[in-house]
Design an enzyme around this catalytic site. Structure first.
Site, short mmCIF file in Angstrom:
data_model
loop_
_atom_site.label_atom_id
_atom_site.label_comp_id
_atom_site.label_asym_id
_atom_site.label_seq_id
_atom_site.Cartn_x
_atom_site.Cartn_y
_atom_site.Cartn_z
N ASN A 112 54.17 74.45 23.51
CA ASN A 112 53.07 73.76 24.39
C ASN A 112 52.87 72.09 23.94
O ASN A 112 52.54 71.28 24.49
CB ASN A 112 51.98 74.52 24.67
N THR A 155 48.41 34.49 58.54
CA THR A 155 47.53 35.90 58.37
C THR A 155 48.05 36.49 59.62
O THR A 155 48.20 35.82 60.69
CB THR A 155 45.98 35.55 58.37
N HIS A 156 48.02 38.04 59.68
CA HIS A 156 48.39 38.72 60.77
C HIS A 156 49.78 38.23 61.17
O HIS A 156 50.33 38.48 62.50
CB HIS A 156 47.48 38.53 61.86
N LYS A 198 77.82 39.76 59.90
CA LYS A 198 76.35 40.31 59.28
C LYS A 198 76.37 39.78 57.73
O LYS A 198 77.48 40.05 57.02
CB LYS A 198 76.37 41.62 59.45
N GLU A 256 65.79 45.86 51.18
CA GLU A 256 65.38 46.90 51.82
C GLU A 256 65.52 48.25 50.90
O GLU A 256 64.63 49.09 51.15
CB GLU A 256 66.51 47.23 52.93
N TYR A 274 48.06 75.34 28.90
CA TYR A 274 49.42 75.42 29.32
C TYR A 274 49.62 76.34 30.57
O TYR A 274 49.29 77.64 30.39
CB TYR A 274 50.53 75.40 28.43
N GLN A 324 56.01 72.56 33.92
CA GLN A 324 57.45 72.30 33.70
C GLN A 324 57.92 71.20 34.79
O GLN A 324 59.08 70.30 34.46
CB GLN A 324 58.30 73.27 33.46
N LYS A 340 58.32 66.91 34.72
CA LYS A 340 59.33 65.80 34.08
C LYS A 340 60.27 65.19 34.92
O LYS A 340 60.47 63.97 35.22
CB LYS A 340 60.20 66.79 33.03
N1 ARG Z 1 60.09 73.86 29.06
C1 ARG Z 1 58.59 73.92 28.86
C2 ARG Z 1 57.99 72.92 29.81
O1 ARG Z 1 58.57 71.77 29.98
C3 ARG Z 1 58.21 73.79 27.29
C4 ARG Z 1 56.72 74.66 27.34
C5 ARG Z 1 56.94 75.65 27.47
N2 ARG Z 1 55.93 76.63 26.91
C6 ARG Z 1 55.60 77.92 27.43
N3 ARG Z 1 54.58 78.38 26.91
N4 ARG Z 1 56.47 78.60 28.16
O2 ARG Z 1 56.89 72.73 30.07
#
Ligand code: ARG
Length: 463
Positions: A111, A156-157, A284, A291, A318, A323, A326
């Protein structure tokens, strides 16, 4: 099937479906460097505090270094059986150096480990984005310097409003980007506290030295509360907020680029290398880059919303929901880092067509305010001057004329305050040049703005 690092209390193997469902290695492997660097700092601290032997520390550092090199050489295959980057690295380490590897995780949890890795990853990308934005600022200043006297209609507008220069328009974006840069710098300062040593949630009974690891990893201090240490994802949200605002700016700019290079405007032409063609229409030339930047803005907003929503209901500390932090963050960073350089190059290479801007400025009565101001300066109350000028505009519109086309007699028919010098007062070049108020489009003011942005860039690129 490989034994789980946490397999001790389990009597059954994890179901294969769960194994894949639970794993994050597919995406968190990009944290390998942060994970290894964090582990090295943790091991050194454990050694310095006498929690593990210096011999073990040596073995751990050597083992981690060899893993780092092998990952970078593409020689390591991570596996979902080891769930995430943290357990993959730990398993590899133990394979390579035996028991010493099993001592690395003393006084630590995944964690605080993931909290650290992710924070270091996010932190490391701020200078990259800032560097790209400084380059864009330089490009904008370079273009602006060329077009300080190029009169264009300000809107403007999306209705022609008052005369500005193309430089003034570009420098508006330069000022927005300057705020984007300082926003990124601000959040880098706030995020620079180290979660390592928070443990699973409640710290540890080992005599760890959190200041030592914080310092070693370039943080200003350890985070003050262990629960907060493992639960906080504010830094990622702040980064994505800053990136969303930045993308909003680029998207507005893109929108303008798109219509500026349409036949309806033709204020600019994009370089062939930064435009695309159509598969069927031979004539074109499309502004795809602009875009796509506009389109990808929605994607970055979505990334921010995804994490905000993930975080909103989770209790301390936690939870596995986290998770899910990411992928959106990686996506937002990847997207921005892809957009900014290509956007800069597009702006740098565009051809500006000042005659077309000037032509557009000539229609639409963008000197009407100046005409009213002329009467006001000669004693007519502004509100009356406004009405008189409005009548003139209506008359001109009916006859397909501009204010400049009216004869002095025609002008004097509505007010005898009009004299020969009115033509100078409503000349567009003069109207723009005389807007010398602080922040206005006069050359002295765009020069000041350009110099300010150049100094801002120089301060950051000096070393
Ligand atoms: N892969 C987990 C994450 O990205 C790592 C932490 C996991 N911790 C746990 N108590 N299961 O969050």
């Amino acid at each position: 099937m490989a034994k789980k690092l946490w397999g001790g209390r389990f009597q059954k193997e994890t179901d294969d479906l769960v194994n894949d469902f639970n794993a994050s290695i597919q995406f968190d492997q990009r944290l390998y460097k942060e994970d290894i660097t964090g582990s090295m700092a943790h091991a050194k601290m454990l050694g310095a505090q006498g929690i593990i032997s210096m011999e073990d520390v040596g073995a751990i550092l050597g083992g981690l270094q060899s893993i780092l090199e092998d990952v970078e050489a593409g020689k390591v295959e991570f596996t979902a059986d080891n769930e995430d980057i943290h357990m993959n690295v730990e398993a590899l380490l133990t394979q390579r150096i035996g028991d010493a590897g099993k001592r690395l995780h003393t006084g630590r949890s995944r964690n605080d480990q993931v909290a650290l890795d992710f924070r270091m990853y996010v932190r490391s990308h701020i200078p990259t984005v800032v560097g790209q934005l400084l380059e864009l600022e330089t490009v904008l200043c370079r273009q602006a310097k060329k077009w300080q006297t190029a009169v264009m209609p300000g809107y403007t507008h999306l209705q022609r409003a008052q005369p500005i220069s193309f430089a003034q328009h570009l420098m508006a974006y330069a000022n927005m980007l300057r705020r984007d840069i300082t926003r990124l710098e601000d959040c880098a300062v706030r995020m620079n506290e180290c979660p390592l040593g928070s443990g699973a949630l409640a710290g540890t009974t080992y005599p760890i030295d959190r200041w030592m690891t914080a310092k070693e990893l370039g943080f200003d201090a350890p985070m003050s509360n262990s629960l907060d240490g493992v639960s906080d994802r504010d830094y990622a949200l702040e980064l994505m907020s800053a990136l969303s605002i930045l993308m909003m700016h680029l998207s507005r700019f893109s929108e303008e680029i798109i219509f500026w290079c349409s036949w309806e405007f033709k204020f600019i032409e994009l370089d062939d290398a930064y435009s695309t063609g159509s598969s069927i229409m031979p004539q074109k030339k499309n502004p795809d880059i602009a875009e796509l930047v506009r389109g990808k803005t929605g994607r970055v907003y979505g990334d921010l919303m995804a994490l905000l929503t993930t975080m909103k209901g989770i209790p301390l500390a936690y939870n596995k929901d986290m998770q899910e932090d990411k992928e959106p963050v990686f996506d937002a960073i990847d997207t921005v880092e892809m957009c900014v350089p290509v956007f800069s190059a597009m702006i740098d290479t565009m051809t500006v067509l000042p005659e077309n801007m000037r032509k557009a400025a000539g229609r639409g009565f963008i000197n009407a305010t100046d005409c009213a101001d002329y009467l006001t300066k000669r004693g007519m109350p502004f509100r009356d001057a406004y009405t008189v000028t409005g009548r003139l505009v209506a008359a001109c519109t009916a006859q397909g004329k501009t204010l400049e086309d009216l004869t002095l007699d025609e002008l004097r028919a509505v007010s005898d305050l009009f004299a020969e010098d009115v033509y100078e007062a409503i000349n567009l070049e003069n109207c723009m040049a005389l807007r010398k108020s602080y922040g206005g489009p006069a050359v002295s003011e765009t020069t000041r703005q350009i110099e300010a942005i150049e100094a801002f860039v120089a301060e950051r690129t000096a070393n």
